[in-house]
Design an enzyme around this catalytic site. Structure first.
Site, PDB file in Angstrom:
ATOM      1  N   HIS A 188      34.845 -22.511  -8.853  1.00  0.00           N
ATOM      2  CA  HIS A 188      33.760 -23.494  -8.882  1.00  0.00           C
ATOM      3  C   HIS A 188      34.009 -24.525  -7.798  1.00  0.00           C
ATOM      4  CE1 HIS A 188      30.675 -26.173 -10.415  1.00  0.00           C
ATOM      5  NE2 HIS A 188      31.544 -27.159 -10.343  1.00  0.00           N
ATOM      6  N   LEU A 241      30.802   4.120  22.108  1.00  0.00           N
ATOM      7  CA  LEU A 241      30.854   4.698  20.767  1.00  0.00           C
ATOM      8  C   LEU A 241      30.147   3.766  19.767  1.00  0.00           C
ATOM      9  CD1 LEU A 241      34.529   6.033  20.833  1.00  0.00           C
ATOM     10  CD2 LEU A 241      32.418   7.206  21.445  1.00  0.00           C
ATOM     11  N   LEU A 278      11.553  -6.717   8.381  1.00  0.00           N
ATOM     12  CA  LEU A 278      11.817  -8.069   7.883  1.00  0.00           C
ATOM     13  C   LEU A 278      12.940  -8.752   8.668  1.00  0.00           C
ATOM     14  CD1 LEU A 278      11.443  -7.518   4.022  1.00  0.00           C
ATOM     15  CD2 LEU A 278       9.752  -8.429   5.639  1.00  0.00           C
ATOM     16  N   ILE A 288      14.137  -3.156   8.650  1.00  0.00           N
ATOM     17  CA  ILE A 288      14.012  -3.442  10.086  1.00  0.00           C
ATOM     18  C   ILE A 288      12.905  -4.455  10.350  1.00  0.00           C
ATOM     19  CG2 ILE A 288      13.410  -2.436  12.333  1.00  0.00           C
ATOM     20  CD1 ILE A 288      14.904   0.058  11.558  1.00  0.00           C
TER      21      ILE A 288
HETATM   22  P1  NAI Z   1      12.069   1.331   5.528  1.00  0.00           P
HETATM   23  O1  NAI Z   1      11.845   2.648   4.951  1.00  0.00           O
HETATM   24  O2  NAI Z   1      13.147   0.446   5.010  1.00  0.00           O
HETATM   25  O3  NAI Z   1      10.723   0.483   5.453  1.00  0.00           O
HETATM   26  C1  NAI Z   1       9.522   0.942   6.024  1.00  0.00           C
HETATM   27  C2  NAI Z   1       8.363   0.185   5.412  1.00  0.00           C
HETATM   28  O4  NAI Z   1       7.196   0.575   6.105  1.00  0.00           O
HETATM   29  C3  NAI Z   1       8.142   0.509   3.948  1.00  0.00           C
HETATM   30  O5  NAI Z   1       8.000  -0.696   3.244  1.00  0.00           O
HETATM   31  C4  NAI Z   1       6.850   1.333   3.961  1.00  0.00           C
HETATM   32  O6  NAI Z   1       6.089   1.156   2.791  1.00  0.00           O
HETATM   33  C5  NAI Z   1       6.144   0.766   5.179  1.00  0.00           C
HETATM   34  N1  NAI Z   1       5.181   1.646   5.808  1.00  0.00           N
HETATM   35  C6  NAI Z   1       5.296   2.991   6.016  1.00  0.00           C
HETATM   36  N2  NAI Z   1       4.194   3.445   6.666  1.00  0.00           N
HETATM   37  C7  NAI Z   1       3.397   2.395   6.884  1.00  0.00           C
HETATM   38  C8  NAI Z   1       2.127   2.221   7.517  1.00  0.00           C
HETATM   39  N3  NAI Z   1       1.476   3.242   8.086  1.00  0.00           N
HETATM   40  N4  NAI Z   1       1.580   0.984   7.550  1.00  0.00           N
HETATM   41  C9  NAI Z   1       2.237  -0.055   6.983  1.00  0.00           C
HETATM   42  N5  NAI Z   1       3.422   0.039   6.382  1.00  0.00           N
HETATM   43  C10 NAI Z   1       4.011   1.252   6.338  1.00  0.00           C
HETATM   44  O7  NAI Z   1      12.244   1.609   7.095  1.00  0.00           O
HETATM   45  P2  NAI Z   1      12.797   0.721   8.291  1.00  0.00           P
HETATM   46  O8  NAI Z   1      12.736  -0.730   7.967  1.00  0.00           O
HETATM   47  O9  NAI Z   1      12.091   1.203   9.497  1.00  0.00           O
HETATM   48  O10 NAI Z   1      14.307   1.149   8.357  1.00  0.00           O
HETATM   49  C11 NAI Z   1      14.645   2.509   8.643  1.00  0.00           C
HETATM   50  C12 NAI Z   1      15.920   2.903   7.958  1.00  0.00           C
HETATM   51  O11 NAI Z   1      17.005   2.177   8.485  1.00  0.00           O
HETATM   52  C13 NAI Z   1      15.866   2.634   6.475  1.00  0.00           C
HETATM   53  O12 NAI Z   1      16.428   3.698   5.787  1.00  0.00           O
HETATM   54  C14 NAI Z   1      16.700   1.397   6.304  1.00  0.00           C
HETATM   55  O13 NAI Z   1      17.325   1.324   5.053  1.00  0.00           O
HETATM   56  C15 NAI Z   1      17.707   1.517   7.442  1.00  0.00           C
HETATM   57  N6  NAI Z   1      18.098   0.185   7.873  1.00  0.00           N
HETATM   58  C16 NAI Z   1      18.938  -0.526   7.110  1.00  0.00           C
HETATM   59  C17 NAI Z   1      19.249  -1.806   7.430  1.00  0.00           C
HETATM   60  C18 NAI Z   1      20.130  -2.567   6.543  1.00  0.00           C
HETATM   61  O14 NAI Z   1      20.892  -1.968   5.791  1.00  0.00           O
HETATM   62  N7  NAI Z   1      20.065  -3.869   6.546  1.00  0.00           N
HETATM   63  C19 NAI Z   1      18.719  -2.480   8.619  1.00  0.00           C
HETATM   64  C20 NAI Z   1      17.819  -1.639   9.322  1.00  0.00           C
HETATM   65  C21 NAI Z   1      17.529  -0.372   8.956  1.00  0.00           C
END
Ligand code: NAI
Length: 467
Positions: free
Chosen positions: A445, A40, A188, A186
């Site tokens: 603090h 799960l 970063l 993802i």
């Molecule tokens: P994201 O939407 O956060 O970032 C994707 C990045 O790829 C953006 O900066 C975009 O401008 C760039 N991009 C898009 N097409 C491109 C291209 N052809 N060439 C170069 N750059 C391009 O998506 P990500 O990081 O894949 O995450 C997916 C989802 O999962 C998001 O909604 C994210 O918030 C969520 N997630 C959240 C996490 C957290 O809360 N820490 C961790 C991992 C994922």
């Protein structure tokens, strides 16, 4: 009630689905929870939030030993990494958490079924697994089947060289050169993991800044920290494909009208995720989707089909585990005749790099676009004594307020532990708090949380440890 008839059937056992099932059971509903995975927790627990956090924590220790320990007077000698053990620990963390969810469901007497579900008529759901097909019936059905990585048409996943986050958190060898497409959460986070493990990491981003959902000053601050950690960042770079030359693989791209190539052993494509509803039989059941394949819902999270609800990554909105959880709770409560509610204005967002980045509410840009006269309170983490003692001084706390009322509209933090700090600002905002309220809140603090107090004071020109 017949054995195979339930008050609530939840399809998908991620943070949205299993939380919905638990809340439903708490409220006295007879609940079935279905997932095709045998464990799960969905993407978040199995191949998302939790395993990446395990990898990030392990590699933070490594980074400390390699780059900071000596300054603390800690003599280490040679340091090496046992990647197998590092991955095993990650798997153990995942197993512990997924088993925990299983135990919770058992204790709540939720019927958990492993298999692929598809919708039938009049509340019927059929589930296929290796043992055959089983049919159950629900007065209410909640769709919570989540999302999958988006594939670039000119750079399809092959699971070997071009990979998604699914593979990037389970590599058995440190790639010499890792190219990451997309500087979102993802890209970063996993870019940081592999850079700390020794990969030469290049991040290729289409937009002008990394973490483009944050204000530019925040993104720039983060980029500075990541560059110090040897991550190479190429923004405003449009990926075009892949080429092989002299036995080497290159990601091809365009920057400023010129072709640029990035040599790569692995290419992690992290350009977002898309709703996943394969095999559910949405159309046949009368569940409509939008142009991006997301299930359409009304404000109460009802789909276009009677008795069928949808939550989480499958529908519009932020693809975040905690957003899905809140929706799961709200839907379970509505089904049980209560008034569940999700406050979409107060969903924090975090990127777990070092330093972490966290935000809630409106960005400065959004607040201005919405016509607010904005005041900003900023505090530099460098001026915080606890951060200096811990050698974690990269960062900034920024509070965005309505200049007329001082009410907090949003906040963004770059700092070690930003993911924890943002909760305080979210709570202030939930109660309609002002920057002054935050500035008047007594913080222990020395703590990094004092930066929040100072940013609150700074919004009114009253910061004590800043100018
Ligand atoms: P994201 O939407 O956060 O970032 C994707 C990045 O790829 C953006 O900066 C975009 O401008 C760039 N991009 C898009 N097409 C491109 C291209 N052809 N060439 C170069 N750059 C391009 O998506 P990500 O990081 O894949 O995450 C997916 C989802 O999962 C998001 O909604 C994210 O918030 C969520 N997630 C959240 C996490 C957290 O809360 N820490 C961790 C991992 C994922």
């Amino acid at each position: 009630m017949a054995e195979n008839v339930f008050d609530l059937i939840v399809i998908g056992a991620g943070p949205g689905g299993y939380v919905c099932a638990i809340r439903g059971a708490q409220l006295g509903l007879n609940v079935a929870l279905i997932d095709k995975r045998s464990t799960l927790g969905g993407t978040c627990l199995n191949i998302g939030c939790i395993p990446t956090k395990a990898l990030l924590h392990s590699t933070e220790h490594l980074h400390f030993l390699q780059h900071q320990a000596a300054a603390h007077g800690i003599v280490t000698g040679d340091i090496s990494v046992d990647l197998g053990q590092l991955m095993q620990r990650k798997n153990d963390v995942v197993a512990r958490m997924t088993k925990g969810v299983e135990q919770l469901c058992k204790a709540r007497k939720i019927t958990v079924i492993t298999g692929s579900a598809s919708l039938g008529v009049k509340g019927k759901v059929s589930i296929q697994n290796t043992e055959g097909t089983q049919e159950i019936e629900g007065h209410n059905i909640v769709l919570a089947s989540g999302s999958v990585p988006i594939e670039l048409p000119f750079l399809p996943f092959d699971g070997e060289t071009v990979i998604s986050s699914d593979e990037a958190m389970a590599l058995d060898k440190v790639p010499e050169k890792l190219v990451v497409v997309g500087a979102g959460a993802i890209g970063l986070e996993l870019g940081s993991v592999w850079a700390r493990l020794g990969s030469e990491v290049s991040i290729v981003e289409f937009l002008p800044e990394v973490a483009p959902n944050y204000d530019t000053d925040i993104s720039k601050q983060l980029a500075r920290s990541l560059k110090k950690q040897k991550l190479k960042i190429s923004t405003q770079t449009k990926v075009t494909g892949l080429k092989q030359e002299d036995g080497k693989t290159f990601l091809t791209a365009e920057k400023g009208g010129k072709e640029v190539n990035f040599e790569a052993d692995k290419i992690l494509v992290a350009v977002g995720r898309k709703a996943f509803a394969e095999g559910l039989g949405l159309a046949e059941a009368g569940v409509e989707t939008d142009e991006r394949g997301r299930v359409k819902t009304d404000e109460a999270l009802r789909t276009t089909a009677q008795g069928i609800w949808a939550i989480g990554d499958l529908i519009a909105g932020a693809m975040l585990a905690h957003k899905a959880e809140e929706e799961g709770i709200a839907v379970a409560e509505r089904i049980a005749g209560k008034h569940g509610h999700v406050n979409y204005n107060l969903i924090p967002n975090v990127i777990y790099t070092e330093p972490e980045v966290a935000g809630v509410g409106l960005t400065e840009k959004q607040a201005k676009e919405q016509g607010y006269e904005v005041a900003i309170g900023k505090f530099n983490v460098q001026a915080n004594s606890r951060a200096v003692a811990a050698d974690k001084t990269d960062g900034i706390v920024k509070v965005i307020t309505d200049a007329k009322t001082d009410r907090i509209l949003g906040a963004q933090i770059v700092a070690t532990g930003a993911s924890e700090l943002i909760a305080e600002i979210t709570a202030h905002m939930l109660y309609g708090g002002s920057a002054e309220d935050m500035g008047c809140t007594v913080h222990a603090h020395p703590t990094v949380s004092e930066c929040l107090k100072e940013a609150g004071l700074a919004a009114n020109g009253r910061a004590i440890h800043g100018l």
